[in-house]
Enzyme design. Structure first.
Site, short mmCIF file in Angstrom:
data_model
loop_
_atom_site.label_atom_id
_atom_site.label_comp_id
_atom_site.label_asym_id
_atom_site.label_seq_id
_atom_site.Cartn_x
_atom_site.Cartn_y
_atom_site.Cartn_z
N GLU A 36 17.76 -17.35 -8.73
CA GLU A 36 17.46 -15.96 -9.11
C GLU A 36 16.89 -15.89 -10.52
OE1 GLU A 36 17.02 -13.34 -7.65
OE2 GLU A 36 17.15 -11.78 -9.16
N GLU A 64 8.29 -14.15 -11.64
CA GLU A 64 7.64 -12.97 -11.05
C GLU A 64 7.20 -11.95 -12.10
OE1 GLU A 64 9.84 -10.46 -8.35
OE2 GLU A 64 11.71 -10.87 -9.37
N LYS A 92 6.89 -3.86 -4.41
CA LYS A 92 8.33 -3.60 -4.43
C LYS A 92 8.93 -3.79 -3.05
CE LYS A 92 12.29 -2.53 -6.08
NZ LYS A 92 12.97 -3.58 -6.87
N ASN A 117 -1.47 1.76 5.78
CA ASN A 117 -0.55 0.79 5.19
C ASN A 117 -0.11 -0.12 6.32
OD1 ASN A 117 1.29 -0.70 3.77
ND2 ASN A 117 2.88 0.89 3.75
N GLY A 118 -0.34 -1.42 6.17
CA GLY A 118 0.07 -2.37 7.20
C GLY A 118 -1.05 -3.37 7.46
N CYS A 126 0.84 -1.21 0.00
CA CYS A 126 0.00 0.00 0.00
C CYS A 126 0.87 1.26 0.00
CB CYS A 126 -0.86 0.04 1.25
SG CYS A 126 -1.98 -1.34 1.35
N HIS A 128 17.73 -36.63 -7.83
CA HIS A 128 16.94 -36.85 -6.60
C HIS A 128 15.50 -36.39 -6.77
CE1 HIS A 128 20.66 -37.93 -4.60
NE2 HIS A 128 21.21 -36.90 -5.23
N ARG A 140 5.03 0.47 -6.15
CA ARG A 140 5.05 -0.39 -4.96
C ARG A 140 4.12 -1.59 -5.12
NH1 ARG A 140 6.44 2.56 -0.18
NH2 ARG A 140 4.82 1.53 1.01
N LYS A 149 13.20 -14.37 -11.38
CA LYS A 149 12.99 -13.28 -12.34
C LYS A 149 11.91 -13.67 -13.34
CE LYS A 149 14.82 -10.91 -10.64
NZ LYS A 149 14.62 -10.52 -9.49
N TRP A 209 -2.81 -2.50 -1.67
CA TRP A 209 -2.33 -3.84 -2.07
C TRP A 209 -3.06 -4.78 -1.13
CZ3 TRP A 209 0.99 -7.66 0.22
CH2 TRP A 209 1.51 -8.59 -0.68
C1 AGP Z 1 12.87 -9.60 -6.26
O1 AGP Z 1 12.81 -9.42 -7.66
C2 AGP Z 1 11.54 -9.36 -5.60
N1 AGP Z 1 11.06 -8.07 -5.86
C3 AGP Z 1 11.55 -9.74 -4.14
O2 AGP Z 1 11.90 -11.11 -4.06
C4 AGP Z 1 12.53 -8.95 -3.24
O3 AGP Z 1 13.86 -9.30 -3.54
C5 AGP Z 1 12.22 -9.32 -1.79
O4 AGP Z 1 10.90 -8.92 -1.51
C6 AGP Z 1 13.19 -8.65 -0.79
O5 AGP Z 1 13.05 -7.26 -0.87
P1 AGP Z 1 14.16 -6.34 -0.15
O6 AGP Z 1 15.48 -6.64 -0.83
O7 AGP Z 1 13.70 -4.95 -0.36
O8 AGP Z 1 14.21 -6.74 1.31
#
Ligand code: AGP
Length: 606
Positions: free
Chosen positions: A479, A486, A601, A100-101, A2, A502, A27, A483, A74
């Site tokens: 990673e 997501e 974000k 927000n929260g 949010c 395995h 965000r 990518k 959000w």
């Molecule tokens: C990564 O592409 C994502 N946006 C997410 O996994 C992110 O890395 C994770 O939420 C951690 O965020 P931060 O580095 O701001 O703590």
């Protein structure tokens, strides 16, 4: 996550609020709304969907008001629809709140209010706040607000406007970030700098628990205990244009292309001309006797932590354990003595990582954090800090900051090895001189963007993709998979290649593309065997190999070459083609590359 924006001043209120909401949209959100007080009457507009839906309702309206609040939601409690959007009103429609929260005790409060006869309109936790304020109101909005926030449990950044106090915005920061922006005869409140940077660079990062009131010309702040405080004013050295995406189509593509600059910048920040590494914000953290790091982080930052483990152990001969923050925070904290908890976070606001820091500190572990956003909560609550200096990262999928994290951790590992006297100056020079070539190597890969577009065209209709790697490129496989999933929503998994037999090998058939990360490293031969295992089961192999390696071509359906570098630096290069591959796959699928569905974000709630 949010986003909150509030304004009090003489500008056109709807454009300040709507532009502010647009600047918070990175965000992640699924609905938005604003509320203003005009001629002592509260008006509210809110809508599910993109901010454009909201501005469509407002277009053509002239709103005469000098006080208002806005919100991008959000969804946590209640589906994304108009009614669940913020702001929320109490039954009398005299109090209007944005939040927000997460209010963790909202059900208890909701039941109490229902017993009082309150009729709820939404499914949200937030609505209990507006009704609670109304319940406590007699003749002071400030008192009703204070009584209310004392009853709330969980995380809440709140802004309140009321017809009973038409010239002030009340606010509180608890668990979720909130900043005040100071202007000339105008003031702002926001979840982050982005929303107000185009109006002011004088900001106050509210401390946790702090609350108060904001008028057009004044600010009053109290500590959680009710003591009046004089908050510290910070000047922002970012420029609004930094967060523009021109000339790129998306922030993510811009940030991918910023990576050579980011690596150069970090080296210039931490390495002197005579190759001395200096971290200026360790704040006296004594690392000479450290015997163990416990690295904790989430998502991409966790992947950086996994690579950090290899580097710290390899170079400095110090044990480095790695934990996902949401696991770490609930695990038993066992001290071996001389331990340091190392948190990694781009935003510096990730709830689980912050909670991990709180847990660690409550067990007297010193905390060193690698963080990108200065003055973020993690920045302010850590004992020592290493800034990743990647600049503002707007794309929800982390790219340049991952590279920044790896570069900073690489430098830190060499620094630590020298502090512990387990690496000679000559060895350190060798590592640093190779690191200084990385920006050019990244540019070399970026210049082949067309190849990754073609690769995406070939594989974007896959319904799943497997990524495999070994050693430091096992985290690279995680990673790469993150990518892709997501931003394209294709199911993707990263796996240690040695684990194929395995279980995952059962997945392999002629329809499954397997990204095989096989640069020249100490485990190359093992990777080659894994690739042959994939091939013998008709799997499609997309191989990442080191330039000049002709032998491996026979096993590749597609091959991506990266420049030759030392094993320890391969993750810095491997991630670039995987970022671009994911970007172009997502584009082919018309996905929202910068704001993927359901994602935020910065995950400031548990
Ligand atoms: C990564 O592409 C994502 N946006 C997410 O996994 C992110 O890395 C994770 O939420 C951690 O965020 P931060 O580095 O701001 O703590």
């Amino acid at each position: 996550m949010c986003g909150i924006i509030g304004y009090i001043g003489d500008r056109d209120i709807s454009s300040v609020l709507l532009v502010g909401l647009e600047r918070l949209s990175y965000r992640g959100y699924d609905s938005s709304g604003i509320a203003v007080i005009s001629s002592n009457e509260l008006s509210i507009w809110k809508k599910a969907g993109k901010i454009q839906e909201l501005s469509r309702i407002l277009s053509g309206m002239t709103i005469h008001s000098n006080i208002g609040i806005g919100h991008t939601r959000w969804a946590t409690h209640g589906v994304p629809n108009d009614i669940n959007s913020h702001p929320h009103l109490d039954s009398s429609k005299k109090f209007c709140i944005v939040h927000n929260g997460i209010i963790e005790n909202y059900l208890e409060l909701k039941n109490e209010l229902i017993n009082d006869g309150v009729l709820f309109r939404s499914q949200t936790d937030t609505e209990v706040i507006s009704h609670l304020i109304s319940k406590y109101y007699t003749d002071s909005v400030e008192e009703a607000f204070q009584k209310t926030i004392q009853r709330l449990k969980g995380s809440f950044a709140l802004s309140l406007i009321s017809e009973y106090l038409p010239d002030q915005i009340l606010f509180v920061r608890k668990g979720s970030p909130l900043i005040v922006g100071l202007g000339k005869n105008e003031n702002f409140i926001s979840s982050d700098i982005n929303a107000i940077l185009n109006h002011t660079k004088e900001v106050i990062y509210l401390e946790d628990g702090h609350y108060g009131s904001l008028s057009q010309t004044s600010l009053t702040v109290f500590s959680e205990k009710g003591k009046k405080v004089t908050p510290k004013i910070s000047s922002i050295n970012w420029n609004p244009e930094d967060s523009e995406k021109q000339p790129y189509d998306h922030y993510m593509l811009k940030e991918i292309h910023e990576q050579p600059h980011v690596v150069r910048k970090i080296i210039s920040k931490y390495v002197s001309n005579d190759n001395k590494i200096n971290f200026t914000h360790l704040n006296g953290l004594d690392l000479s006797n450290i015997s163990r790091f416990i690295i904790q982080a989430c998502g991409t930052s966790w992947h950086a932590g996994l690579i950090g483990k290899y580097l710290i152990e390899q170079y400095a001969n110090v044990v480095a354990e790695v934990d996902i923050s949401s696991e770490f925070r609930y695990r038993r904290m066992i001290s071996h003595g001389n331990d340091v908890v190392l948190a990694i976070s781009q935003s510096g606001e990730t709830a689980d990582t912050l909670a991990g820091i709180h847990e660690a500190k409550s067990h007297f572990f010193p905390v060193l954090s690698f963080v990108n956003v200065k003055n973020s909560t993690i920045d302010r609550e850590s004992d020592g800090v290493v800034y990743s200096h990647s600049g503002q990262e707007i794309g929800v999928a982390s790219t340049k900051n991952f590279t920044a994290q790896l570069t900073s951790i690489y430098l830190f590992s060499i620094f630590l090895a020298r502090v512990k006297n387990v690496m000679t100056p000559e060895e350190a020079d060798k590592h640093l001189n190779e690191l200084k070539k990385i920006p050019e190597y990244i540019e070399n890969i970026l210049n082949q963007a067309e190849k990754f577009k073609k690769l995406a065209d070939k594989y974007y209709l896959s319904n799943q993709i497997l990524f495999i790697g070994r050693g430091m490129n096992y985290p690279s496989s995680l990673e790469g998979a993150l990518k892709l999933k997501e931003i394209s929503y294709i199911h993707a998994t990263g796996y240690a290649a040695g684990e194929l037999k395995h279980g995952p090998i059962a997945l392999i058939d002629s329809k499954l593309p397997v990204v095989c990360i096989a640069p020249d490293t100490s485990t190359y031969d093992k990777m080659l065997s894994n690739i042959q295992e994939v091939k013998s089961r008709k799997g499609k192999t997309i191989i990442i190999a080191t330039e000049g390696n002709k032998e491996i071509k026979q096993y590749a359906d597609d091959i991506i070459y990266i420049p030759k570098t030392t094993e320890d630096l391969t993750p810095l290069l491997v991630s670039i083609p995987l970022q671009l591959f994911s970007y172009y796959v997502a584009l082919n699928l018309d996905c929202d590359v910068d704001q993927p569905r359901n994602l935020a974000k910065s995950v400031t709630v548990e």
